[in-house]
Design a protein around this motif. Structure first.
Motif, PDB file in Angstrom:
ATOM      1  N   TRP A 238       0.824  -1.217   0.000  1.00  0.00           N
ATOM      2  CA  TRP A 238       0.000   0.000   0.000  1.00  0.00           C
ATOM      3  C   TRP A 238       0.853   1.259   0.000  1.00  0.00           C
ATOM      4  O   TRP A 238       0.445   2.298  -0.536  1.00  0.00           O
ATOM      5  CB  TRP A 238      -1.025   0.008   1.139  1.00  0.00           C
ATOM      6  CG  TRP A 238      -0.511  -0.069   2.560  1.00  0.00           C
ATOM      7  CD1 TRP A 238      -0.433  -1.180   3.337  1.00  0.00           C
ATOM      8  CD2 TRP A 238      -0.048   1.017   3.390  1.00  0.00           C
ATOM      9  NE1 TRP A 238       0.049  -0.870   4.590  1.00  0.00           N
ATOM     10  CE2 TRP A 238       0.290   0.472   4.652  1.00  0.00           C
ATOM     11  CE3 TRP A 238       0.112   2.397   3.202  1.00  0.00           C
ATOM     12  CZ2 TRP A 238       0.781   1.239   5.714  1.00  0.00           C
ATOM     13  CZ3 TRP A 238       0.599   3.163   4.252  1.00  0.00           C
ATOM     14  CH2 TRP A 238       0.937   2.590   5.484  1.00  0.00           C
ATOM     15  N   LEU A 242       1.398   4.611  -3.148  1.00  0.00           N
ATOM     16  CA  LEU A 242       1.535   6.072  -3.031  1.00  0.00           C
ATOM     17  C   LEU A 242       2.642   6.556  -3.958  1.00  0.00           C
ATOM     18  O   LEU A 242       2.520   7.569  -4.644  1.00  0.00           O
ATOM     19  CB  LEU A 242       1.880   6.468  -1.590  1.00  0.00           C
ATOM     20  CG  LEU A 242       0.803   6.359  -0.518  1.00  0.00           C
ATOM     21  CD1 LEU A 242       1.417   6.573   0.860  1.00  0.00           C
ATOM     22  CD2 LEU A 242      -0.306   7.385  -0.746  1.00  0.00           C
ATOM     23  N   LEU A 248       0.471  11.813  -1.912  1.00  0.00           N
ATOM     24  CA  LEU A 248       0.921  11.881  -0.522  1.00  0.00           C
ATOM     25  C   LEU A 248      -0.023  11.158   0.429  1.00  0.00           C
ATOM     26  O   LEU A 248       0.380  10.704   1.481  1.00  0.00           O
ATOM     27  CB  LEU A 248       1.032  13.353  -0.087  1.00  0.00           C
ATOM     28  CG  LEU A 248       2.234  14.126  -0.634  1.00  0.00           C
ATOM     29  CD1 LEU A 248       2.152  15.596  -0.222  1.00  0.00           C
ATOM     30  CD2 LEU A 248       3.547  13.518  -0.134  1.00  0.00           C
ATOM     31  N   TYR A 249      -1.298  11.088   0.056  1.00  0.00           N
ATOM     32  CA  TYR A 249      -2.275  10.550   0.992  1.00  0.00           C
ATOM     33  C   TYR A 249      -3.051   9.387   0.389  1.00  0.00           C
ATOM     34  O   TYR A 249      -3.365   9.391  -0.799  1.00  0.00           O
ATOM     35  CB  TYR A 249      -3.239  11.658   1.443  1.00  0.00           C
ATOM     36  CG  TYR A 249      -2.504  12.716   2.233  1.00  0.00           C
ATOM     37  CD1 TYR A 249      -2.135  12.471   3.556  1.00  0.00           C
ATOM     38  CD2 TYR A 249      -2.128  13.924   1.649  1.00  0.00           C
ATOM     39  CE1 TYR A 249      -1.417  13.414   4.284  1.00  0.00           C
ATOM     40  CE2 TYR A 249      -1.415  14.869   2.369  1.00  0.00           C
ATOM     41  CZ  TYR A 249      -1.065  14.614   3.684  1.00  0.00           C
ATOM     42  OH  TYR A 249      -0.352  15.535   4.397  1.00  0.00           O
ATOM     43  N   LEU A 250      -3.350   8.438   1.239  1.00  0.00           N
ATOM     44  CA  LEU A 250      -4.013   7.225   0.769  1.00  0.00           C
ATOM     45  C   LEU A 250      -5.382   7.516   0.161  1.00  0.00           C
ATOM     46  O   LEU A 250      -5.800   6.864  -0.789  1.00  0.00           O
ATOM     47  CB  LEU A 250      -4.156   6.226   1.926  1.00  0.00           C
ATOM     48  CG  LEU A 250      -2.833   5.613   2.411  1.00  0.00           C
ATOM     49  CD1 LEU A 250      -3.014   4.954   3.768  1.00  0.00           C
ATOM     50  CD2 LEU A 250      -2.308   4.600   1.400  1.00  0.00           C
ATOM     51  N   ASP A 251      -6.076   8.527   0.708  1.00  0.00           N
ATOM     52  CA  ASP A 251      -7.414   8.787   0.177  1.00  0.00           C
ATOM     53  C   ASP A 251      -7.361   9.494  -1.178  1.00  0.00           C
ATOM     54  O   ASP A 251      -8.391   9.744  -1.785  1.00  0.00           O
ATOM     55  CB  ASP A 251      -8.280   9.558   1.187  1.00  0.00           C
ATOM     56  CG  ASP A 251      -7.678  10.901   1.560  1.00  0.00           C
ATOM     57  OD1 ASP A 251      -6.682  11.309   0.927  1.00  0.00           O
ATOM     58  OD2 ASP A 251      -8.211  11.546   2.488  1.00  0.00           O
TER      59      ASP A 251
ATOM     60  N   ALA B  40      -4.574  21.446   7.777  1.00  0.00           N
ATOM     61  CA  ALA B  40      -3.247  21.535   7.172  1.00  0.00           C
ATOM     62  C   ALA B  40      -2.561  20.174   7.145  1.00  0.00           C
ATOM     63  O   ALA B  40      -1.677  19.916   6.334  1.00  0.00           O
ATOM     64  CB  ALA B  40      -2.396  22.535   7.942  1.00  0.00           C
ATOM     65  N   MET B  41      -2.998  19.304   8.055  1.00  0.00           N
ATOM     66  CA  MET B  41      -2.388  17.981   8.155  1.00  0.00           C
ATOM     67  C   MET B  41      -3.129  16.937   7.328  1.00  0.00           C
ATOM     68  O   MET B  41      -2.848  15.754   7.414  1.00  0.00           O
ATOM     69  CB  MET B  41      -2.391  17.518   9.608  1.00  0.00           C
ATOM     70  CG  MET B  41      -1.591  18.394  10.525  1.00  0.00           C
ATOM     71  SD  MET B  41       0.132  18.153  10.245  1.00  0.00           S
ATOM     72  CE  MET B  41       0.207  16.420  10.589  1.00  0.00           C
ATOM     73  N   HIS B  42      -4.143  17.382   6.590  1.00  0.00           N
ATOM     74  CA  HIS B  42      -4.965  16.464   5.810  1.00  0.00           C
ATOM     75  C   HIS B  42      -5.779  15.527   6.714  1.00  0.00           C
ATOM     76  O   HIS B  42      -6.120  14.423   6.336  1.00  0.00           O
ATOM     77  CB  HIS B  42      -4.102  15.640   4.836  1.00  0.00           C
ATOM     78  CG  HIS B  42      -4.874  15.046   3.697  1.00  0.00           C
ATOM     79  ND1 HIS B  42      -5.123  15.729   2.535  1.00  0.00           N
ATOM     80  CD2 HIS B  42      -5.463  13.844   3.540  1.00  0.00           C
ATOM     81  CE1 HIS B  42      -5.820  14.976   1.725  1.00  0.00           C
ATOM     82  NE2 HIS B  42      -6.048  13.819   2.298  1.00  0.00           N
ATOM     83  N   TYR B 196       5.893  21.775   7.239  1.00  0.00           N
ATOM     84  CA  TYR B 196       5.397  21.862   5.860  1.00  0.00           C
ATOM     85  C   TYR B 196       5.594  23.268   5.308  1.00  0.00           C
ATOM     86  O   TYR B 196       5.982  23.457   4.172  1.00  0.00           O
ATOM     87  CB  TYR B 196       3.900  21.525   5.799  1.00  0.00           C
ATOM     88  CG  TYR B 196       3.574  20.070   6.049  1.00  0.00           C
ATOM     89  CD1 TYR B 196       4.536  19.079   5.892  1.00  0.00           C
ATOM     90  CD2 TYR B 196       2.300  19.691   6.426  1.00  0.00           C
ATOM     91  CE1 TYR B 196       4.223  17.747   6.116  1.00  0.00           C
ATOM     92  CE2 TYR B 196       1.979  18.366   6.653  1.00  0.00           C
ATOM     93  CZ  TYR B 196       2.944  17.400   6.490  1.00  0.00           C
ATOM     94  OH  TYR B 196       2.628  16.093   6.711  1.00  0.00           O
ATOM     95  N   GLU B 291       1.643   8.611   6.366  1.00  0.00           N
ATOM     96  CA  GLU B 291       1.601   9.611   5.293  1.00  0.00           C
ATOM     97  C   GLU B 291       2.332  10.884   5.698  1.00  0.00           C
ATOM     98  O   GLU B 291       3.098  11.457   4.931  1.00  0.00           O
ATOM     99  CB  GLU B 291       0.143   9.927   4.943  1.00  0.00           C
ATOM    100  CG  GLU B 291      -0.591   8.769   4.296  1.00  0.00           C
ATOM    101  CD  GLU B 291      -2.007   8.609   4.835  1.00  0.00           C
ATOM    102  OE1 GLU B 291      -2.142   8.283   6.046  1.00  0.00           O
ATOM    103  OE2 GLU B 291      -2.967   8.818   4.088  1.00  0.00           O
ATOM    104  N   MET B 293       4.628  11.134   8.082  1.00  0.00           N
ATOM    105  CA  MET B 293       6.036  10.823   8.268  1.00  0.00           C
ATOM    106  C   MET B 293       6.750  10.799   6.912  1.00  0.00           C
ATOM    107  O   MET B 293       7.863  11.273   6.763  1.00  0.00           O
ATOM    108  CB  MET B 293       6.127   9.464   8.958  1.00  0.00           C
ATOM    109  CG  MET B 293       7.459   9.146   9.542  1.00  0.00           C
ATOM    110  SD  MET B 293       7.307   7.897  10.826  1.00  0.00           S
ATOM    111  CE  MET B 293       6.802   6.471   9.912  1.00  0.00           C
ATOM    112  N   ARG B 295       5.750  12.380   4.143  1.00  0.00           N
ATOM    113  CA  ARG B 295       5.806  13.725   3.566  1.00  0.00           C
ATOM    114  C   ARG B 295       6.962  14.518   4.179  1.00  0.00           C
ATOM    115  O   ARG B 295       7.674  15.245   3.477  1.00  0.00           O
ATOM    116  CB  ARG B 295       4.462  14.433   3.813  1.00  0.00           C
ATOM    117  CG  ARG B 295       4.365  15.751   3.087  1.00  0.00           C
ATOM    118  CD  ARG B 295       2.943  16.307   3.130  1.00  0.00           C
ATOM    119  NE  ARG B 295       2.994  17.742   2.857  1.00  0.00           N
ATOM    120  CZ  ARG B 295       1.971  18.566   3.003  1.00  0.00           C
ATOM    121  NH1 ARG B 295       0.808  18.109   3.420  1.00  0.00           N
ATOM    122  NH2 ARG B 295       2.108  19.859   2.736  1.00  0.00           N
TER     123      ARG B 295
END
Ligand code: HEM
Ligand code: SF4
Ligand code: SF4
Lengths: 255, 520
Positions: A238, A242, A248-251, B40-42, B196, B291, B293, B295
């Motif tokens: 998984w 990415l 950057l994000y899984l979603d 900001a952190m999604h 970020y 995610e 970590m 980034r």
């Protein structure tokens, strides 16, 4: 052939199915769940062989537990070693006697005592040590009670009221070959029936309880990983996705 | 000094295991992050104000739990296989320091486990009372928030568990779940936002960094007469040094940075700091978010490419080194564009020790004769990483370096060092003023061990290799009667002892070389 024997026969078939099926399901789950990061508790072996040796020491000697708590280790080793001896002795009900099994019989017989002793020590901790008392749920007590009851009922048959073991062997031999329940079924002896009922119960709860620690320990990433993250890139499916999709994000991933 | 009781030290070197008490540390936990930080952190930010939960929080929390246990074998296995043997119960510095039952590692895990059992296991669905399973309620979430922020993810419990169950993994998962329902931690998430936006935890912008390194160059020149460079954003240097931003101004961190600079100067290996990756720490680990970590880690890759370096070296920092050593290759690799003859990444202590062994550095140990040293093994270096080629190098190499630059070194008691080391009490995202009480109490085992060697062996200073340890100790050890300046960086000791031989830096600026020529 008694009604009870038929019932017990069916019970043991079901229990075996649940034990084997349940453990297979759980082990498959552990197997299929990725370990995305290298998290061995260091210092850890730097080779796969080293990991096998580390795991061996944990499984056979309970090395970490020894470092942790000597009293607990003593009871734990006493119980588990005795359990293996007892299990080996019990295999005579399922396979033909051989020299090894003949040799092991007396050990297995007396291991019943050390097993119960170990269990008693483990149970005592649950009352006497305040920290352990706090973390114990009813099921933790019952598990020990169950094992002690199995041990004590077994010892009774071995040392107090002898049971017709050839008849028991015939019964299980029958179950194994689906030749039904032996010619005569089980001896009509309450202790044998109690012992076997509890064993069936243990088999049934095995895959849905903490007893999964036995197969589970082999899947513990802190103990089964090689310490080589700089040398060899470790990445899970998984996480790789990415990278592939540049996200950057899984979603944000496209399925 | 404080409205709670600071534990008293005996000087025996170990702490008695306290009798279990309940709810000693019950509370609201650290400050919660506002929606803007979460966004900001999604993370979900559909809650109006601090302390509110997102709509459908229960389903969303359980969905997240299902998601995580499907992606992390550690979580799934650890939730299942704990036998409640209790071997870990007396191993956590926060339990020892607070005696709060829920700070026993297994009890901390159980906060999550009892919910897991209720919703995901047969026994918990049908016999919840029997196996101690409970419904997920708001109170349970609050308990999670409070007690999962009393775990520094130090992994000491994992060492002593017969199956290696690592409560840090459970804490991380719990924090990730909390981040998805509106209970993010302000301290961590605000800092990650700064990384970020600006590039480092402290929010030091590029110009401020240039000022700082310039100031450092002047200081060192005043001190030694030699212009030791602190290159920043210099393309084509051999080494990219990634170091915690605290190294740029906090004490005693900065003395460590000066040490690194002197070592590079002497060895003639060109190096550079980077404004892009001006932070080694990676708080993404604390909040359990792969995610995040990743980034944060990708900045290091970006900086390495941008500055065309051949090697990456990390400065003194514990959690940072765990992420760098154990995860960087996973998160931001493969690093096939770097020089493969060197470890990727390398620790500054590996670098310095290599040169000490090779004899490249001239050392005068007597410069540290005013001190008797001991060494604090940082938890995440000790139990989550390695240095050198052989297991345990993370214990040996720092001690080798200290012994190479100091005449007086004594270890603390054996069950408080190496992989049995106690966390400083401020790791894992706890280094914030709103968690002072737990930080002070959690430092008790380390303070006790230090007291032992100061009383019996005349130890005067404790060296550390982690920005968090250094900050935590300088703040918290005074509660136990020590002084701030008793904490030193390992490279500060190197800096004291090193005799600079090279008069002109290999990275001297052109105008400086002209200066030299003019003088000649
Ligand atoms: C790979 C095989 C196994 C290993 C490595 C192993 C290891 C351990 C260890 C280290 C403990 C913790 C110490 C203790 O509380 O005793 C433990 C506990 C326990 N084990 Fe095992 N075990 C294994 C197989 C089994 C099996 C087959 C059973 C089946 C009945 C079992 C039953 C238990 C029980 C009931 C406990 C909890 C004892 C308590 O409540 O204190 N184990 N095991
Ligand atoms: S030592 Fe491990 S198995 Fe034992 S109670 Fe703690 S976490 Fe559970
Ligand atoms: S990881 Fe460290 S802080 Fe967390 S429970 Fe374990 S020993 Fe305590």
């Amino acid at each position: 052939m008694t009604f009870v024997s038929i019932l017990y026969g069916l019970l043991f078939w079901a229990a075996t199915l649940i034990l084997v099926g349940g453990v297979v399901v759980k082990v498959r789950q552990y197997w299929n769940t990725p370990a995305p990061l290298k998290i061995p508790t260091t210092p850890a072996p730097v080779t796969q062989r080293g990991v096998v040796w580390r795991m061996f020491r944990e499984v056979v000697f309970f090395q970490s537990l020894f470092r942790s708590n000597k009293t607990l280790w003593l009871f734990a080793i006493l119980f588990h070693l005795s359990l293996w001896l007892v299990l080996i002795r019990h295999s005579r009900y399922f396979v033909d006697m051989n020299d090894f099994l003949v040799f092991m019989q007396p050990f297995g017989r007396y291991a019943g005592f050390t097993m119960v002793l170990g269990l008693a020590g483990l149970w005592a901790r649950r009352f006497l040590v305040d920290r352990v008392r706090y973390i114990s749920a009813p099921s933790d007590h019952l598990m020990l009670a169950l094992l002690i009851a199995i041990g004590v009922s077994g010892l009774m048959m071995s040392f107090v009221t002898h049971t017709d073991v050839t008849q028991v062997k015939a019964f299980f031999g029958g179950l194994l070959t689906f030749g039904f329940f032996g010619d005569e079924g089980l001896p009509a002896d309450p202790i044998v029936l109690i012992h076997l009922l509890l064993v069936a119960l243990l088999m049934i709860i095995f895959p849905i309880s903490k007893l999964m620690h036995a197969p589970g320990i082999f899947f513990s990433p802190t103990r089964n990983q090689v310490d080589n993250p700089r040398e060899k890139r470790h990445i899970s499916g998984w996480a790789l996705e990415l990278e592939r999709q540049g996200k950057l994000y899984l979603d944000e991933l496209k399925k | 000094m404080a409205d709670y009781e600071v534990p008293t030290l005996t000087g025996e070197g170990y702490c008695e295991v306290p009798a279990v008490r309940e709810d000693v540390m019950k509370g609201k936990g650290p400050f919660i992050a506002k929606p803007a930080f979460q966004e900001a952190m999604h993370f979900p930010s559909d809650f109006a104000e601090i302390g509110e939960l997102v709509p459908n929080w229960k389903e969303r929390a359980l969905d997240k739990m299902a998601d995580l246990k499907g992606r992390y074998r550690s979580l799934q296995v650890f939730l299942d296989i704990c036998v409640k043997c209790g071997a870990c119960t007396d191993k956590c510095h926060y339990f020892i320091g607070t005696s709060d039952a829920k700070n026993m590692p297994v009890a901390r895990q159980d906060l999550l486990r009892k919910v897991y059992r209720r919703y995901f296991t047969f026994a918990g669905k049908y016999f919840p009372k029997l196996v101690g399973a409970t419904d997920l309620t708001e109170d349970v979430l609050k308990d999670w928030y409070n007690y999962y922020h009393q775990c520094s993810q130090c992994r000491r419990c994992s060492v002593f568990c017969p199956y290696g169950i690592d409560t840090a993994e459970i804490s991380m998962a719990a924090r990730e779940i909390l981040d998805h329902v509106g209970y993010g931690q302000k301290y961590c998430n605000e800092i990650l936002g700064k990384v970020y936006k600006i590039g480092n935890n402290l929010g030091l912008p590029g110009p401020a960094l240039f000022d700082t390194v310039e100031g450092l160059e002047e200081d060192v020149e005043d001190d030694t007469g030699i212009k030791v460079r602190f290159p920043l954003d210099e393309d084509g240097a051999e080494v990219l040094l990634v170091t915690p931003s605290a190294d740029f101004f906090a004490e005693p961190h900065i003395d460590g940075l000066i040490g690194y600079a002197k070592v590079f100067h002497e060895t003639g290996v060109t190096w550079t700091l980077s404004t892009v990756a001006s932070e080694a720490g990676n708080f993404g680990m604390f909040i359990g978010s792969y995610e995040t970590m990743r980034r944060v880690s990708l900045r290091v890759r970006e900086a390495a490419i941008k500055h065309k370096v051949k090697r990456i070296v990390f400065g003194e920092c514990g959690h940072a080194w765990r992420v760098a050593y154990s995860f960087l290759n996973t998160l931001a690799g493969p690093f096939d564009f770097l020089d493969q003859r060197y470890p990727i990444p390398q620790h500054i202590l590996e670098f310095t020790w290599g040169h000490l062994q090779a004899g490249t550095l001239k050392i005068d140990k007597t410069e540290n004769d005013d001190k008797v040293l001991t060494f604090h093994d940082s938890c995440n270096v000790a139990r989550g990483s390695r240095m050198g080629d052989a297991p345990g190098g993370q214990f040996e190499i720092p001690r080798h370096v200290i012994r190479a630059v100091c005449n007086n070194f004594v270890d603390m008691p054996a069950d408080t060092i190496h992989d049995a080391t106690f966390c400083c009490g401020g790791g894992g995202g706890l280094l914030t003023d709103d968690l002072m009480e737990i930080r002070v109490k959690g430092a008790q085992p380390r303070a006790e061990a230090l007291k032992h060697v100061t009383t019996h062996n005349g130890v005067t200073h404790m060296a550390a290799i982690c920005a968090i340890c250094k900050s935590q100790f300088t703040k918290v050890l005074p509660y136990y009667g020590f002084t701030m300046d008793q904490i030193v960086s390992v490279h500060q000791l190197v800096s004291n002892a090193i005799i600079l031989q090279r008069q002109v830096s290999v990275q001297a600026r052109p105008d400086e070389e002209e200066d030299e020529d003019d003088d000649a």
